[in-house]
Design an enzyme around this catalytic site. Sequence first.
Site, PDB file in Angstrom:
ATOM      1  N   GLU A   1      31.959  37.846 -10.427  1.00 43.14           N
ATOM      2  CA  GLU A   1      31.320  39.131 -10.733  1.00 43.14           C
ATOM      3  C   GLU A   1      29.837  39.066 -10.369  1.00 43.14           C
ATOM      4  O   GLU A   1      29.129  38.155 -10.789  1.00 43.14           O
ATOM      5  CB  GLU A   1      31.468  39.459 -12.228  1.00 43.14           C
TER       6      GLU A   1
ATOM      7  N   GLU B   1      37.408  37.218 -18.785  1.00 43.35           N
ATOM      8  CA  GLU B   1      36.062  36.990 -18.252  1.00 43.35           C
ATOM      9  C   GLU B   1      35.392  35.876 -19.046  1.00 43.35           C
ATOM     10  O   GLU B   1      35.376  35.901 -20.279  1.00 43.35           O
ATOM     11  CB  GLU B   1      35.211  38.269 -18.349  1.00 43.35           C
TER      12      GLU B   1
ATOM     13  N   ASP C   1      29.762  44.242 -10.739  1.00 42.72           N
ATOM     14  CA  ASP C   1      29.593  44.349 -12.190  1.00 42.72           C
ATOM     15  C   ASP C   1      28.561  45.432 -12.508  1.00 42.72           C
ATOM     16  O   ASP C   1      27.693  45.737 -11.684  1.00 42.72           O
ATOM     17  CB  ASP C   1      29.102  42.987 -12.716  1.00 42.72           C
TER      18      ASP C   1
ATOM     19  N   ASN D   1      30.674  35.084 -13.972  1.00 42.92           N
ATOM     20  CA  ASN D   1      29.479  35.835 -13.568  1.00 42.92           C
ATOM     21  C   ASN D   1      28.630  34.983 -12.639  1.00 42.92           C
ATOM     22  O   ASN D   1      28.229  33.875 -12.985  1.00 42.92           O
ATOM     23  CB  ASN D   1      28.682  36.243 -14.801  1.00 42.92           C
TER      24      ASN D   1
ATOM     25  N   GLU E   1      34.732  48.394 -18.747  1.00 44.30           N
ATOM     26  CA  GLU E   1      34.311  47.437 -19.778  1.00 44.30           C
ATOM     27  C   GLU E   1      33.706  48.173 -20.956  1.00 44.30           C
ATOM     28  O   GLU E   1      33.275  49.318 -20.840  1.00 44.30           O
ATOM     29  CB  GLU E   1      33.338  46.399 -19.206  1.00 44.30           C
TER      30      GLU E   1
HETATM   31  P1  C2E Z   1      28.313  41.364 -18.587  1.00 39.75           P
HETATM   32  O1  C2E Z   1      28.799  40.469 -17.492  1.00 39.75           O
HETATM   33  O2  C2E Z   1      28.184  42.815 -18.279  1.00 39.75           O
HETATM   34  O3  C2E Z   1      29.308  41.106 -19.804  1.00 39.75           O
HETATM   35  C1  C2E Z   1      29.699  42.085 -20.718  1.00 39.75           C
HETATM   36  C2  C2E Z   1      28.909  41.989 -22.009  1.00 39.75           C
HETATM   37  O4  C2E Z   1      29.302  43.066 -22.854  1.00 39.75           O
HETATM   38  C3  C2E Z   1      29.208  40.721 -22.799  1.00 39.75           C
HETATM   39  O5  C2E Z   1      28.025  40.357 -23.518  1.00 39.75           O
HETATM   40  C4  C2E Z   1      30.300  41.173 -23.766  1.00 39.75           C
HETATM   41  O6  C2E Z   1      30.367  40.405 -24.943  1.00 39.75           O
HETATM   42  C5  C2E Z   1      29.831  42.587 -24.066  1.00 39.75           C
HETATM   43  N1  C2E Z   1      30.951  43.453 -24.448  1.00 39.75           N
HETATM   44  C6  C2E Z   1      32.225  43.407 -24.002  1.00 39.75           C
HETATM   45  N2  C2E Z   1      32.978  44.366 -24.576  1.00 39.75           N
HETATM   46  C7  C2E Z   1      32.149  45.074 -25.383  1.00 39.75           C
HETATM   47  C8  C2E Z   1      32.344  46.202 -26.264  1.00 39.75           C
HETATM   48  O7  C2E Z   1      33.432  46.758 -26.404  1.00 39.75           O
HETATM   49  N3  C2E Z   1      31.246  46.634 -26.920  1.00 39.75           N
HETATM   50  C9  C2E Z   1      30.021  46.052 -26.813  1.00 39.75           C
HETATM   51  N4  C2E Z   1      29.004  46.554 -27.518  1.00 39.75           N
HETATM   52  N5  C2E Z   1      29.816  44.994 -25.998  1.00 39.75           N
HETATM   53  C10 C2E Z   1      30.860  44.502 -25.296  1.00 39.75           C
HETATM   54  P2  C2E Z   1      27.459  38.879 -23.502  1.00 39.75           P
HETATM   55  O8  C2E Z   1      28.574  37.892 -23.608  1.00 39.75           O
HETATM   56  O9  C2E Z   1      26.363  38.832 -24.512  1.00 39.75           O
HETATM   57  O10 C2E Z   1      26.851  38.732 -22.058  1.00 39.75           O
HETATM   58  C11 C2E Z   1      25.720  39.484 -21.650  1.00 39.75           C
HETATM   59  C12 C2E Z   1      25.425  39.302 -20.193  1.00 39.75           C
HETATM   60  O11 C2E Z   1      24.988  37.961 -19.905  1.00 39.75           O
HETATM   61  C13 C2E Z   1      26.643  39.498 -19.305  1.00 39.75           C
HETATM   62  O12 C2E Z   1      26.872  40.868 -19.116  1.00 39.75           O
HETATM   63  C14 C2E Z   1      26.222  38.768 -18.048  1.00 39.75           C
HETATM   64  O13 C2E Z   1      25.421  39.593 -17.238  1.00 39.75           O
HETATM   65  C15 C2E Z   1      25.369  37.654 -18.593  1.00 39.75           C
HETATM   66  N6  C2E Z   1      26.139  36.401 -18.564  1.00 39.75           N
HETATM   67  C16 C2E Z   1      27.043  35.928 -19.466  1.00 39.75           C
HETATM   68  N7  C2E Z   1      27.528  34.730 -19.085  1.00 39.75           N
HETATM   69  C17 C2E Z   1      26.947  34.442 -17.891  1.00 39.75           C
HETATM   70  C18 C2E Z   1      27.044  33.338 -16.961  1.00 39.75           C
HETATM   71  O14 C2E Z   1      27.803  32.368 -17.138  1.00 39.75           O
HETATM   72  N8  C2E Z   1      26.257  33.409 -15.834  1.00 39.75           N
HETATM   73  C19 C2E Z   1      25.445  34.477 -15.596  1.00 39.75           C
HETATM   74  N9  C2E Z   1      24.722  34.470 -14.463  1.00 39.75           N
HETATM   75  N10 C2E Z   1      25.333  35.517 -16.416  1.00 39.75           N
HETATM   76  C20 C2E Z   1      26.077  35.507 -17.567  1.00 39.75           C
HETATM   77 CA    CA Z   2      30.395  40.438 -16.081  1.00 39.97          CA
HETATM   78 CA    CA Z   3      29.203  44.279 -16.983  1.00 39.06          CA
END
Ligand code: C2E
Ligand code: CA
Ligand code: CA
Length: 235
Positions: A111, A21, A141, A79, A198
Amino acid sequence: QFEPFYQPKVDFNTGTICGAEALARWRHPVSGVIPPGAFISELEASGNIDVLTLDMLNKATRDCKKWIDQGLNVTVSINLSLAGLTDPYVVNTISAIVENNGLDTRYVTLEITETAAMTESATALEILARLRMRGFGLSVDDYGTGFSSLSQLTRVAFSELKIDQSFVRGSTTDPSLKTIVQSSIDMAKGLGLTSVAEGIEDQNEWDLLKELGCNIGQGYLISKPVPVNELIKLL
Ligand code: C2E
Ligand code: CA
Ligand code: CA
């Protein structure tokens, strides 16, 4: 300054990485690596999220094409924010980016958060249907955090259901969370969708999810999101 970090997705049956992802990071020249929580909602609110979405799609599909060319059979997930998708023409733009990078759309999953996917907007629903017809995978998602009815879930031809980490974590100790996870996996199977868990952080969670018949796992137990050169080492 925006770049995709990648978090591997592992197939429970084979134990190998089957995809990654793409998660946006802002590599700020002074402040260092800034996580998406600091800029996604601002980009959405200011009407600029599409610029990031298309940039991430371009970078992530270019990377995925390289992995495929190296003989690695992996897909990439991006995403997709529905906030800026108000014109069905965007489907052509999205398809053209993937095509220009020489990647088949079947390697790309988009997603969409459950909350956004339950839109009543006819345009958004049309965009999702057209993307699916072009061969993209579509994933729900954060499943379980929104308010979708079962009939709403089947309105869009989704290919994947991503169970939210708030249910995965704690599922080994809390019987009601385990029930939610189990029924989500069973429902995905019944609807012919790939189930993804996830936020798997420890071995007990991994073992439980595998036992419950989940298809794919993702979480810190396997790896945090990493820059592309580190993902290649993991692959
Ligand atoms: P998401 O799509 O639900 O992504 C999963 C988030 O959970 C990611 O945080 C990831 O680093 C974190 N995560 C994954 N495995 C674990 C785990 O085992 N434990 C814990 N505590 N956390 C875990 P991240 O990278 O900070 O992203 C947060 C949100 O920001 C994403 O949630 C998504 O909704 C959004 N996002 C990230 N990149 C993009 C993008 O390019 N475009 C858009 N529209 N939204 C994005
Ligand atoms: Ca996602
Ligand atoms: Ca998610």
